[in-house]
Scaffold this motif. Structure first.
Motif, PDB file in Angstrom:
ATOM      1  N   GLN A 156     -28.227  -0.330  -4.294  1.00  0.00           N
ATOM      2  CA  GLN A 156     -29.395  -0.878  -3.604  1.00  0.00           C
ATOM      3  C   GLN A 156     -28.996  -1.508  -2.272  1.00  0.00           C
ATOM      4  N   ARG A 157     -27.842  -2.141  -2.256  1.00  0.00           N
ATOM      5  CA  ARG A 157     -27.355  -2.783  -1.038  1.00  0.00           C
ATOM      6  C   ARG A 157     -25.844  -2.618  -0.966  1.00  0.00           C
ATOM      7  N   ALA A 158     -25.362  -2.116   0.140  1.00  0.00           N
ATOM      8  CA  ALA A 158     -23.924  -1.928   0.327  1.00  0.00           C
ATOM      9  C   ALA A 158     -23.536  -2.468   1.698  1.00  0.00           C
ATOM     10  N   GLU A 159     -22.617  -3.427   1.699  1.00  0.00           N
ATOM     11  CA  GLU A 159     -22.129  -4.007   2.942  1.00  0.00           C
ATOM     12  C   GLU A 159     -20.640  -3.695   3.093  1.00  0.00           C
ATOM     13  N   ARG A 160     -20.233  -3.448   4.318  1.00  0.00           N
ATOM     14  CA  ARG A 160     -18.827  -3.143   4.586  1.00  0.00           C
ATOM     15  C   ARG A 160     -18.291  -4.116   5.625  1.00  0.00           C
ATOM     16  N   PHE A 161     -17.135  -4.676   5.333  1.00  0.00           N
ATOM     17  CA  PHE A 161     -16.475  -5.600   6.237  1.00  0.00           C
ATOM     18  C   PHE A 161     -15.034  -5.153   6.434  1.00  0.00           C
ATOM     19  N   ASP A 162     -14.413  -5.653   7.497  1.00  0.00           N
ATOM     20  CA  ASP A 162     -13.012  -5.347   7.764  1.00  0.00           C
ATOM     21  C   ASP A 162     -12.164  -6.588   7.543  1.00  0.00           C
ATOM     22  N   ALA A 163     -11.025  -6.419   6.889  1.00  0.00           N
ATOM     23  CA  ALA A 163     -10.098  -7.517   6.658  1.00  0.00           C
ATOM     24  C   ALA A 163      -8.688  -7.011   6.922  1.00  0.00           C
ATOM     25  N   ASP A 164      -8.239  -7.148   8.152  1.00  0.00           N
ATOM     26  CA  ASP A 164      -6.874  -6.744   8.501  1.00  0.00           C
ATOM     27  C   ASP A 164      -6.581  -5.307   8.089  1.00  0.00           C
ATOM     28  N   GLU A 165      -7.460  -4.398   8.515  1.00  0.00           N
ATOM     29  CA  GLU A 165      -7.341  -2.954   8.292  1.00  0.00           C
ATOM     30  C   GLU A 165      -7.587  -2.546   6.841  1.00  0.00           C
ATOM     31  N   LEU A 166      -8.147  -3.432   6.048  1.00  0.00           N
ATOM     32  CA  LEU A 166      -8.667  -3.088   4.727  1.00  0.00           C
ATOM     33  C   LEU A 166     -10.182  -3.048   4.801  1.00  0.00           C
ATOM     34  N   ALA A 167     -10.796  -2.130   4.064  1.00  0.00           N
ATOM     35  CA  ALA A 167     -12.246  -2.116   3.940  1.00  0.00           C
ATOM     36  C   ALA A 167     -12.637  -2.972   2.744  1.00  0.00           C
ATOM     37  N   VAL A 168     -13.560  -3.893   2.969  1.00  0.00           N
ATOM     38  CA  VAL A 168     -14.095  -4.740   1.898  1.00  0.00           C
ATOM     39  C   VAL A 168     -15.551  -4.323   1.684  1.00  0.00           C
ATOM     40  N   LEU A 169     -15.816  -3.720   0.543  1.00  0.00           N
ATOM     41  CA  LEU A 169     -17.134  -3.175   0.228  1.00  0.00           C
ATOM     42  C   LEU A 169     -17.805  -4.058  -0.801  1.00  0.00           C
ATOM     43  N   VAL A 170     -18.974  -4.598  -0.453  1.00  0.00           N
ATOM     44  CA  VAL A 170     -19.723  -5.486  -1.341  1.00  0.00           C
ATOM     45  C   VAL A 170     -20.975  -4.742  -1.769  1.00  0.00           C
ATOM     46  N   LEU A 171     -21.060  -4.397  -3.053  1.00  0.00           N
ATOM     47  CA  LEU A 171     -22.110  -3.531  -3.578  1.00  0.00           C
ATOM     48  C   LEU A 171     -23.003  -4.312  -4.540  1.00  0.00           C
ATOM     49  N   ARG A 172     -24.325  -4.175  -4.358  1.00  0.00           N
ATOM     50  CA  ARG A 172     -25.275  -4.905  -5.192  1.00  0.00           C
ATOM     51  C   ARG A 172     -26.421  -4.000  -5.621  1.00  0.00           C
TER      52      ARG A 172
END
Length: 202
Positions: free
Chosen positions: A171-187
């Motif tokens: 329903q909701r997917a956010e993507r962030f960057d953390a020192d060349e890692l992808a941080v995916l927050v899925l809800r």
């Protein structure tokens, strides 16, 4: 590189090896986007290794079920974080073992850090973990990306097509960057269909 099984990981951790340390950017993103609910929260960490992220999640106020299938990793985690409260250390292969030890009432947060590329059947596992989320819960996948990973280590990373497959149907997917890692927050409920293309090549 084929499937890395329990024996290899036991040896890895028994020899004193570890994984990439938890960075400040990852800590900040987790604190900002997955805060502990006011009434308290429970988190499942899949592939906890030596427990660095586990200890951080506990410091935020979560009750943590920290899962790994390598006994040597858990032994080090319990020794290195002996003063950390609110943690259950569970020796469990999340894909193959009986999950009855996991919390029956679900989790407010499920985290997989540097684990997802190693799963044998990614889509099935993602759906299984999604079903353990509380209605307002989040599943967080922290992963190297192929763009920032040497070709010889491609198996530890996801490319953009694999990331699109991972986030599809939420329903909701956010993507962030953390020192060349992808941080995916899925809800929200995960409605994507399982396909053979989502299985890891063995």
């Amino acid at each position: 590189m084929g499937y890395t099984g329990r024996a290899e990981w036991r040896k890895h951790y028994a020899e004193g090896k570890g994984f990439r340390q938890l960075g400040d950017a990852e800590r900040a993103l987790l604190a900002a986007h997955t805060p502990v609910p006011e009434e308290g929260g429970r988190v499942l960490e899949v592939g906890c290794g030596t427990g660095e992220l586990t200890a951080y999640l506990a410091s935020l106020g979560y009750q943590v079920d920290a899962v790994d299938f390598a006994e040597s990793a858990l032994a080090r985690a319990q020794q290195e974080h002996a003063d950390t409260e609110g943690v259950r250390w569970l020796c469990l292969d999340i894909e193959r073992d009986d999950p009855r030890e996991l919390h029956g009432d679900g989790y407010d947060l499920v985290v997989m850090r540097l684990v997802y590329p190693f799963l044998r059947d990614r889509s099935r596992m993602l759906h299984s973990l999604a079903e353990r989320l509380s209605p307002a819960g989040a599943l967080v996948v922290i992963t190297p990306t192929a763009e920032h990973t040497p070709a010889e280590r491609r198996d530890i990373a996801l490319d953009e097509d694999e990331i699109k497959t991972l986030v599809a149907g939420w329903q909701r997917a956010e993507r962030f960057d953390a020192d060349e890692l992808a941080v995916l927050v899925l809800r929200g409920p995960c409605h994507s269909n399982t396909t053979e293309g989502e299985k890891r090549r063995l």
